[in-house]
Design an enzyme around this catalytic site. Structure first.
Site, mmCIF file in Angstrom:
data_model
loop_
_atom_site.group_PDB
_atom_site.id
_atom_site.type_symbol
_atom_site.label_atom_id
_atom_site.label_comp_id
_atom_site.label_asym_id
_atom_site.label_seq_id
_atom_site.Cartn_x
_atom_site.Cartn_y
_atom_site.Cartn_z
ATOM 1 N N TYR A 169 22.839 57.368 3.251
ATOM 2 C CA TYR A 169 23.212 56.879 4.491
ATOM 3 C C TYR A 169 22.817 55.733 4.724
ATOM 4 O O TYR A 169 23.780 54.785 5.362
ATOM 5 C CB TYR A 169 22.321 57.989 5.738
HETATM 6 N N1 LIG Z 1 22.555 59.705 17.005
HETATM 7 C C1 LIG Z 1 21.966 58.674 16.763
HETATM 8 O O1 LIG Z 1 20.915 58.657 17.216
HETATM 9 C C2 LIG Z 1 22.630 57.557 16.051
HETATM 10 C C3 LIG Z 1 22.022 56.408 15.423
HETATM 11 C C4 LIG Z 1 22.348 55.331 15.136
HETATM 12 C C5 LIG Z 1 23.962 55.282 14.795
HETATM 13 N N2 LIG Z 1 24.266 56.513 14.826
HETATM 14 C C6 LIG Z 1 25.780 56.232 14.455
HETATM 15 O O2 LIG Z 1 26.557 56.831 15.354
HETATM 16 C C7 LIG Z 1 27.802 57.469 15.001
HETATM 17 C C8 LIG Z 1 27.917 58.576 15.810
HETATM 18 O O3 LIG Z 1 26.907 59.460 15.374
HETATM 19 P P1 LIG Z 1 26.814 60.861 16.087
HETATM 20 O O4 LIG Z 1 25.133 60.802 16.341
HETATM 21 O O5 LIG Z 1 27.631 60.851 17.377
HETATM 22 O O6 LIG Z 1 26.913 61.825 14.813
HETATM 23 P P2 LIG Z 1 27.340 63.410 14.992
HETATM 24 O O7 LIG Z 1 26.968 63.951 16.252
HETATM 25 O O8 LIG Z 1 26.918 64.101 13.755
HETATM 26 O O9 LIG Z 1 28.989 63.303 14.833
HETATM 27 C C9 LIG Z 1 29.726 63.190 13.907
HETATM 28 C C10 LIG Z 1 31.098 62.821 13.734
HETATM 29 O O10 LIG Z 1 31.588 62.444 12.509
HETATM 30 C C11 LIG Z 1 32.507 63.485 12.152
HETATM 31 N N3 LIG Z 1 32.668 63.749 10.634
HETATM 32 C C12 LIG Z 1 31.889 64.015 9.788
HETATM 33 N N4 LIG Z 1 32.314 64.109 8.824
HETATM 34 C C13 LIG Z 1 33.838 64.044 8.819
HETATM 35 C C14 LIG Z 1 34.969 63.990 8.047
HETATM 36 N N5 LIG Z 1 34.703 64.348 6.840
HETATM 37 N N6 LIG Z 1 36.093 63.387 8.461
HETATM 38 C C15 LIG Z 1 36.185 63.232 9.684
HETATM 39 N N7 LIG Z 1 35.245 63.371 10.637
HETATM 40 C C16 LIG Z 1 34.042 63.545 10.223
HETATM 41 C C17 LIG Z 1 32.082 64.781 12.943
HETATM 42 O O11 LIG Z 1 32.954 65.886 12.910
HETATM 43 P P3 LIG Z 1 32.645 67.319 12.455
HETATM 44 O O12 LIG Z 1 32.262 67.994 14.135
HETATM 45 O O13 LIG Z 1 33.869 67.909 11.970
HETATM 46 O O14 LIG Z 1 31.589 67.364 11.788
HETATM 47 C C18 LIG Z 1 31.570 64.362 14.195
HETATM 48 O O15 LIG Z 1 32.657 64.001 15.098
HETATM 49 C C19 LIG Z 1 27.607 57.730 13.445
HETATM 50 O O16 LIG Z 1 28.175 56.472 12.880
HETATM 51 C C20 LIG Z 1 26.269 57.405 13.240
HETATM 52 O O17 LIG Z 1 25.728 56.821 12.130
HETATM 53 C C21 LIG Z 1 23.992 57.382 15.657
#
Ligand SMILES: NC(=O)c1ccc[n+]([C@@H]2O[C@H](COP(=O)([O-])OP(=O)(O)OC[C@H]3O[C@@H](n4cnc5c(N)ncnc54)[C@H](OP(=O)(O)O)[C@@H]3O)[C@@H](O)[C@H]2O)c1
Length: 251
Positions: A169
């Site tokens: 990651y």
């Molecule tokens: N949450 C935090 O605290 C945080 C902090 C820093 C950065 N970020 C970044 O923000 C972004 C969003 O994160 P989040 O927290 O919203 O994550 P999340 O809730 O885990 O959502 C991830 C999304 O990516 C999709 N995804 C995963 N694998 C995929 C694939 N093979 N093909 C197409 N779509 C896929 C998932 O779809 P499914 O529902 O099908 O799995 C889901 O819609 C990410 O880039 C993450 O690294 C998050």
């Protein structure tokens, strides 16, 4: 550069804009889809599972926001042929693309490099880095047809400062930062503005998986930060380019 978290969205802010969001079915992707649609943009909601995309679509339409388009695609298995079809489909329907937001990502496995599961490493790099590379390559011609286009890469603190045990990651996010910088140099003289964004902590499934013992009620919701994405897409912010952005703390 710090982006405000509390931009007041107007319903015609992004009227006529077509913006693709990956991982739009839940988490931060759904929150930004809601706000972009509220601002009048047509969002192409890309996700791997049609059922959960349809569920998210209903949430947007029920609010009376601009109707989105659904595009099921699994970034792990997607081939250049799939990305060519994506380009063709967007061209046939809209003839251009105004925004490409690489939001989808997986956490991979949290463990030391010397024990890291090799299959999980490959999957994580495929979804978080190689997929965005291929999608960007195929969609640049459509972004070039917009008079004011954006590419935004969702990054994370683990992609700006190395942290032990974040494995693939962290490496994928360092890769995204390098990709964003390289691309911003190459597209300097075009109408495409390229940036990376670390959104900070948000109470999503990814965060809950990484920190299972944490009290998630103390973590900001994705909805408290997503208006920052609308702010970045505004025509008056087309001077923001080649930056490593962060979002201001929500009130
Ligand atoms: N949450 C935090 O605290 C945080 C902090 C820093 C950065 N970020 C970044 O923000 C972004 C969003 O994160 P989040 O927290 O919203 O994550 P999340 O809730 O885990 O959502 C991830 C999304 O990516 C999709 N995804 C995963 N694998 C995929 C694939 N093979 N093909 C197409 N779509 C896929 C998932 O779809 P499914 O529902 O099908 O799995 C889901 O819609 C990410 O880039 C993450 O690294 C998050």
């Amino acid at each position: 550069m710090i982006i405000p978290s509390s931009y007041e969205i107007n319903e015609d802010d992004l009227e006529g804009k077509v913006i693709l969001v990956t991982g739009a079915n839940r988490g931060f992707g759904l929150a930004m889809t809601m706000d972009l649609s509220k601002a009048g943009a047509t969002v192409i909601m890309l996700g791997r599972d049609l059922g959960s995309l349809e569920y998210a679509y209903d949430a947007v339409v029920d609010k009376g926001f601009q109707e989105p388009i659904l595009y099921p695609l699994d970034l792990e298995g997607a081939t250049p042929e799939n990305y060519q079809s994506l380009q063709d489909d967007i061209f046939n329907q809209f003839e251009k693309l105004d925004g490409l937001i690489h939001n989808a990502a997986i956490l991979g496995t949290m463990m030391p490099i010397d024990q890291y599961d090799i299959k999980s490493w490959y999957s994580t790099l495929q979804i978080n880095l190689n997929g965005p590379f291929m999608m960007t390559q195929f969609l640049i011609p459509l972004l070039n047809k917009s008079d004011d286009a954006r590419i935004l890469f969702l990054s994370a603190e683990q992609g700006r400062e190395a942290k032990a045990y974040w494995g693939a990651y962290g490496v994928s996010k360092f890769g995204i930062e390098g990709f964003s910088k390289t691309l911003s140099e190459e597209l300097e003289k075009t109408n495409i503005r390229v940036n990376s964004l670390d959104p900070g902590h948000m109470s999503t499934e990814m965060r809950r998986t990484a920190y299972p013992a944490e009290d998630s009620s103390k973590i900001p919701s994705p909805e408290s930060k997503s208006s920052a994405i609308v702010y970045l897409m505004l025509p008056e912010n087309s001077n923001i380019h080649g930056q490593q952005l962060i979002i201001d703390k929500p009130n």
